[in-house]
Design a protein around this motif. Structure first.
Motif, PDB file in Angstrom:
ATOM      1  N   HIS A 235       1.416   3.627   9.509  1.00  0.00           N
ATOM      2  CA  HIS A 235       0.670   3.824   8.264  1.00  0.00           C
ATOM      3  C   HIS A 235       0.215   5.277   8.142  1.00  0.00           C
ATOM      4  O   HIS A 235       0.362   5.913   7.099  1.00  0.00           O
ATOM      5  CB  HIS A 235      -0.541   2.873   8.275  1.00  0.00           C
TER       6      HIS A 235
ATOM      7  N   HIS B 153      -5.829   7.082   1.331  1.00  0.00           N
ATOM      8  CA  HIS B 153      -5.621   6.816   2.756  1.00  0.00           C
ATOM      9  C   HIS B 153      -6.615   7.569   3.631  1.00  0.00           C
ATOM     10  O   HIS B 153      -7.091   7.027   4.633  1.00  0.00           O
ATOM     11  CB  HIS B 153      -4.174   7.146   3.151  1.00  0.00           C
TER      12      HIS B 153
ATOM     13  N   ASP C 206      -6.876  -1.165   1.783  1.00  0.00           N
ATOM     14  CA  ASP C 206      -5.483  -1.001   1.360  1.00  0.00           C
ATOM     15  C   ASP C 206      -4.837  -2.380   1.324  1.00  0.00           C
ATOM     16  O   ASP C 206      -4.799  -3.073   2.354  1.00  0.00           O
ATOM     17  CB  ASP C 206      -4.786  -0.103   2.390  1.00  0.00           C
TER      18      ASP C 206
ATOM     19  N   HIS D 215       2.389  -2.621   3.550  1.00  0.00           N
ATOM     20  CA  HIS D 215       2.575  -1.794   4.756  1.00  0.00           C
ATOM     21  C   HIS D 215       1.288  -1.728   5.601  1.00  0.00           C
ATOM     22  O   HIS D 215       1.338  -1.345   6.754  1.00  0.00           O
ATOM     23  CB  HIS D 215       3.087  -0.387   4.403  1.00  0.00           C
TER      24      HIS D 215
HETATM   25 FE   FE2 Z   1      -1.310   2.428   2.682  1.00  0.00          FE
END
Ligand code: FE2
Length: 218
Positions: free
Chosen positions: A33, A88, A171, A175
């Motif tokens: 990630h 992120h 998130d 993924h």
């Molecule tokens: Fe992500």
């Protein structure tokens, strides 16, 4: 001198080891990630801005908040990739080794006042995560009107477009959880709560309040 907050952007180091979020989020997921997905957003953002030196002094936050002022041909790619980097960085920064901690300080009071209890906050946050169709994020924000709210955004969009200020976020792109949880997004969300870095979330909250007060003064 580039302090890392304008072009060319670089990958912000993870504030802990890959395995620090185990067993809630596995080391391989964190590694991929951060080192692969986030790195790709950084690279694509730099690529998009390469031929536009007039934006090389814009901070990441400037790009996230004001992408609509950019030329049409790079607007979408900057929206997605600056958002990807911003979201992120905030996501990784507002997690820590599982502590099972609870909200602290003024944020704790505000959560109680806005949602009734920590458990009610968790339920709303989980619902928003599950209701986000496809890829995106669920957020705890300070709204335009100065209240705590839960919201979700698709893709790499941020709450700024709604006049809201981010406090913490999760998130919900696959993924972020697929290796360990496959399609069980709800289980991943349950396992994300004990990872929330509440001291950092409180710092984010106080920053949101300060920003709001400064805007009101103008
Ligand atoms: Fe992500």
């Amino acid at each position: 001198m580039n302090n890392g907050d304008h072009y060319p952007f670089s990958l912000k180091p993870l504030p802990y080891a890959y395995g620090a979020l185990e067993p809630h989020i596995d080391a391989q997921t964190v590694m991929l990630h951060h080192d692969k997905h986030l790195q790709t957003y950084v690279e694509n953002l730099n690529k998009a801005l390469m031929d536009y030196p007039q934006y090389h002094n814009w901070s990441l936050l400037d790009l996230v908040r004001h992408y609509e002022e950019l030329p049409a041909e790079i607007r979408t790619v900057v929206r997605n990739n600056a958002g990807g980097v911003y979201n992120h960085n905030l996501y990784f920064d507002t997690m820590q080794t599982p502590s099972g901690g609870k909200p602290v300080g003024r944020l704790a009071q505000a959560i109680k006042m806005s949602f009734g209890s920590y458990e009610a906050f968790q339920k709303k946050m989980k619902d928003a995560s599950l209701e986000q169709f496809g890829s995106g994020w669920a957020w705890l924000v300070l709204s335009r009107t100065g209240k705590l709210e839960i919201m979700s955004t698709p893709n790499q969009d941020t709450p700024f477009a709604h006049g809201a200020c981010p406090i913490t976020l999760v998130d919900v792109w696959e993924h972020a959880y697929y290796l360990k949880y496959q399609n069980r997004r709800g289980e991943y969300i349950d396992n994300w709560f004990p990872l929330i870095h509440w001291e950092q979330a409180e710092v984010n909250y106080l920053k949101c309040i300060k920003g709001r007060m400064e805007r009101e003064k103008r």
